[in-house]
Design a protein around this motif. Structure first.
Motif, PDB file in Angstrom:
ATOM      1  N   ILE A 179      36.551  88.625 -21.706  1.00 17.99           N
ATOM      2  CA  ILE A 179      35.489  88.545 -22.429  1.00 17.99           C
ATOM      3  C   ILE A 179      34.346  89.620 -22.499  1.00 17.99           C
ATOM      4  N   SER A 180      33.934  89.778 -23.929  1.00 22.32           N
ATOM      5  CA  SER A 180      32.843  90.717 -24.356  1.00 22.32           C
ATOM      6  C   SER A 180      31.480  89.826 -24.484  1.00 22.32           C
ATOM      7  N   TYR A 181      30.264  90.303 -24.095  1.00 20.23           N
ATOM      8  CA  TYR A 181      29.336  89.550 -24.231  1.00 20.23           C
ATOM      9  C   TYR A 181      27.821  90.610 -24.365  1.00 20.23           C
ATOM     10  N   ILE A 182      26.621  90.265 -24.960  1.00 20.23           N
ATOM     11  CA  ILE A 182      25.397  90.836 -24.820  1.00 20.23           C
ATOM     12  C   ILE A 182      24.472  89.622 -24.728  1.00 20.23           C
ATOM     13  N   GLN A 183      23.356  89.956 -24.297  1.00 18.30           N
ATOM     14  CA  GLN A 183      22.020  88.957 -24.289  1.00 18.30           C
ATOM     15  C   GLN A 183      20.945  89.402 -25.204  1.00 18.30           C
ATOM     16  N   HIS A 184      20.480  88.552 -26.135  1.00 22.25           N
ATOM     17  CA  HIS A 184      19.527  88.812 -26.995  1.00 22.25           C
ATOM     18  C   HIS A 184      18.746  87.886 -27.307  1.00 22.25           C
ATOM     19  N   ARG A 185      17.495  87.948 -27.050  1.00 24.05           N
ATOM     20  CA  ARG A 185      16.294  86.761 -27.440  1.00 24.05           C
ATOM     21  C   ARG A 185      16.682  85.519 -27.293  1.00 24.05           C
ATOM     22  N   GLY A 186      16.920  85.179 -25.810  1.00 24.11           N
ATOM     23  CA  GLY A 186      17.094  83.993 -25.584  1.00 24.11           C
ATOM     24  C   GLY A 186      18.521  83.347 -25.665  1.00 24.11           C
ATOM     25  N   TYR A 187      19.541  84.080 -26.012  1.00 27.10           N
ATOM     26  CA  TYR A 187      20.969  83.770 -26.163  1.00 27.10           C
ATOM     27  C   TYR A 187      21.853  84.467 -25.567  1.00 27.10           C
ATOM     28  N   LEU A 188      23.109  84.115 -25.325  1.00 26.46           N
ATOM     29  CA  LEU A 188      24.173  84.995 -24.910  1.00 26.46           C
ATOM     30  C   LEU A 188      25.154  84.890 -26.008  1.00 26.46           C
ATOM     31  N   ASP A 222      39.136  85.713 -24.781  1.00 24.05           N
ATOM     32  CA  ASP A 222      40.752  85.751 -24.896  1.00 24.05           C
ATOM     33  C   ASP A 222      41.086  85.139 -23.679  1.00 24.05           C
ATOM     34  N   ILE A 223      41.932  83.817 -23.828  1.00 21.16           N
ATOM     35  CA  ILE A 223      42.302  83.398 -22.589  1.00 21.16           C
ATOM     36  C   ILE A 223      43.756  83.130 -22.891  1.00 21.16           C
ATOM     37  N   GLY A 224      44.623  84.236 -22.445  1.00 22.13           N
ATOM     38  CA  GLY A 224      45.919  84.181 -22.128  1.00 22.13           C
ATOM     39  C   GLY A 224      46.548  84.212 -23.676  1.00 22.13           C
ATOM     40  N   THR A 225      46.279  84.650 -24.492  1.00 30.03           N
ATOM     41  CA  THR A 225      46.734  84.601 -25.945  1.00 30.03           C
ATOM     42  C   THR A 225      47.489  86.201 -26.112  1.00 30.03           C
ATOM     43  N   GLY A 226      47.009  87.094 -25.580  1.00 30.71           N
ATOM     44  CA  GLY A 226      47.424  88.437 -25.627  1.00 30.71           C
ATOM     45  C   GLY A 226      47.342  88.963 -27.019  1.00 30.71           C
ATOM     46  N   GLY A 227      46.585  88.557 -27.946  1.00 32.33           N
ATOM     47  CA  GLY A 227      46.305  88.803 -29.223  1.00 32.33           C
ATOM     48  C   GLY A 227      47.549  88.308 -30.381  1.00 32.33           C
ATOM     49  N   THR A 229      45.155  88.627 -35.850  1.00 27.59           N
ATOM     50  CA  THR A 229      45.879  90.080 -35.806  1.00 27.59           C
ATOM     51  C   THR A 229      47.088  89.921 -34.795  1.00 27.59           C
ATOM     52  N   GLY A 230      47.762  90.714 -34.801  1.00 24.37           N
ATOM     53  CA  GLY A 230      49.112  91.033 -33.771  1.00 24.37           C
ATOM     54  C   GLY A 230      48.581  91.660 -32.688  1.00 24.37           C
ATOM     55  N   GLY A 231      47.216  91.837 -32.222  1.00 22.47           N
ATOM     56  CA  GLY A 231      46.815  92.824 -31.281  1.00 22.47           C
ATOM     57  C   GLY A 231      45.548  92.130 -30.524  1.00 22.47           C
ATOM     58  N   LYS A 232      45.112  92.604 -29.584  1.00 22.61           N
ATOM     59  CA  LYS A 232      43.741  92.433 -28.802  1.00 22.61           C
ATOM     60  C   LYS A 232      42.584  92.862 -29.728  1.00 22.61           C
ATOM     61  N   VAL A 233      41.541  92.186 -29.772  1.00 19.16           N
ATOM     62  CA  VAL A 233      40.395  92.706 -30.560  1.00 19.16           C
ATOM     63  C   VAL A 233      39.073  92.841 -29.826  1.00 19.16           C
ATOM     64  N   ILE A 234      39.214  92.197 -28.389  1.00 20.09           N
ATOM     65  CA  ILE A 234      37.814  92.013 -27.801  1.00 20.09           C
ATOM     66  C   ILE A 234      37.350  93.397 -27.275  1.00 20.09           C
ATOM     67  N   SER A 235      38.096  94.300 -26.906  1.00 20.42           N
ATOM     68  CA  SER A 235      37.801  95.625 -26.497  1.00 20.42           C
ATOM     69  C   SER A 235      37.241  96.310 -27.954  1.00 20.42           C
ATOM     70  N   PHE A 236      37.321  95.977 -28.927  1.00 24.41           N
ATOM     71  CA  PHE A 236      36.960  96.812 -30.239  1.00 24.41           C
ATOM     72  C   PHE A 236      35.782  95.786 -30.709  1.00 24.41           C
ATOM     73  N   LEU A 237      35.414  94.807 -30.325  1.00 20.73           N
ATOM     74  CA  LEU A 237      34.215  94.190 -30.834  1.00 20.73           C
ATOM     75  C   LEU A 237      32.984  94.858 -31.146  1.00 20.73           C
ATOM     76  N   HIS A 238      32.350  95.402 -30.245  1.00 22.79           N
ATOM     77  CA  HIS A 238      31.251  96.476 -30.072  1.00 22.79           C
ATOM     78  C   HIS A 238      29.986  95.525 -30.236  1.00 22.79           C
ATOM     79  N   LEU A 239      29.720  94.561 -29.756  1.00 24.53           N
ATOM     80  CA  LEU A 239      28.809  93.785 -29.948  1.00 24.53           C
ATOM     81  C   LEU A 239      27.256  94.555 -29.802  1.00 24.53           C
ATOM     82  N   GLN A 240      26.360  94.468 -30.534  1.00 25.55           N
ATOM     83  CA  GLN A 240      25.036  95.323 -30.488  1.00 25.55           C
ATOM     84  C   GLN A 240      23.895  94.240 -31.310  1.00 25.55           C
ATOM     85  N   ALA A 241      22.688  94.544 -30.616  1.00 31.45           N
ATOM     86  CA  ALA A 241      21.903  93.827 -31.166  1.00 31.45           C
ATOM     87  C   ALA A 241      20.449  94.625 -31.517  1.00 31.45           C
TER      88      ALA A 241
END
Length: 227
Positions: free
Chosen positions: A13-22, A27-32, A65-77
């Motif tokens: 899981i990748s996440y950030i908190q911003h202005r009252g929201y998470l 990714d649950i078990g898909t392996g991308g 895609t054919g790969g994992k993307v969460i580590s690349f998501l780069h959430l910012q606010a």
């Protein structure tokens, strides 16, 4: 955050908190894997209110895609926007922003760029158009105008990557050679794009994290240390 269940299925899981929201993506078990990419709600960007009792809202689906993307998501606010990338399995993708007031998603049309060469600083987008280039550009969030911020060759090195920002400075990993292996230099740029100093990290194979000024976690020969 990565958890494992009996050493088989992975949960990320990748996440950030911003202005009252998470804001989060998981990714649950898909392996991308492409055929099960969206199983169990995986690889979709959600938000959930921290103040009100209501369900999650889906903001965007990541490109299959054919790969994992969460580590690349780069959430910012910043301000009224949450910025994110829709990356491929190699961490290359387009930058988008979600307006938390109008609930609209917008493509910034900055081209296909590398995750590590994209950061939000003082509400604007700083990025390199191409991983091989050394010019860093600003995309002004209020006007949509673009200008060149700096050329990292000022550091004396031919290549650069990995942007980290604090309150007043941007830290860029600068290096020679074909990759980042053994690189432990950070060039420091002020808000005008001028290089003000260079930091020599204590050891090789360092990992850098931007904080209010700078926080660096690095591994020595025997144990992990912090600066």
């Amino acid at each position: 955050v990565t958890l494992t269940d009996n050493g088989t299925d992975s949960y990320s899981i990748s996440y950030i908190q911003h202005r009252g929201y998470l804001y989060y993506i998981y990714d649950i078990g898909t392996g991308g894997e492409a055929d099960i990419f969206y199983n169990n709600g995986s690889n979709s960007l959600y938000r959930i209110s921290l103040d009100k009792v209501k369900g999650k809202e889906c903001i965007a689906n990541m490109r299959r895609t054919g790969g994992k993307v969460i580590s690349f998501l780069h959430l910012q606010a910043a301000g009224s926007y949450v910025y994110y990338m829709i990356p491929d399995e190699n961490g290359m993708g387009e930058v988008y922003r979600f307006n938390i007031e109008t609930l609209k998603n917008e493509a910034l049309n900055l081209g296909i760029i590398a995750t590590e060469n994209f950061v939000i600083w003082n509400g604007d987008v700083y990025y390199k158009k191409n991983w091989q280039e050394t010019e860093v550009y600003i995309w002004h969030s209020q006007t949509g105008e673009e200008e060149c911020f700096t050329d990292t060759k000022k550091s004396g090195y031919e290549k650069s990557s990995d942007f980290f920002v604090g309150t007043d400075y941007m830290y860029v990993t600068c290096f020679d050679g074909e990759n980042l292996t053994g690189c432990n230099w950070l060039s420091v740029f002020d808000k005008s794009g001028e290089m003000v100093t260079e930091l020599k990290l204590p050891v090789e194979m360092s990992v850098q994290y931007g904080g209010k000024d700078i926080f660096i976690s690095y591994k020595g020969s025997d144990e992990e240390q912090y600066l």
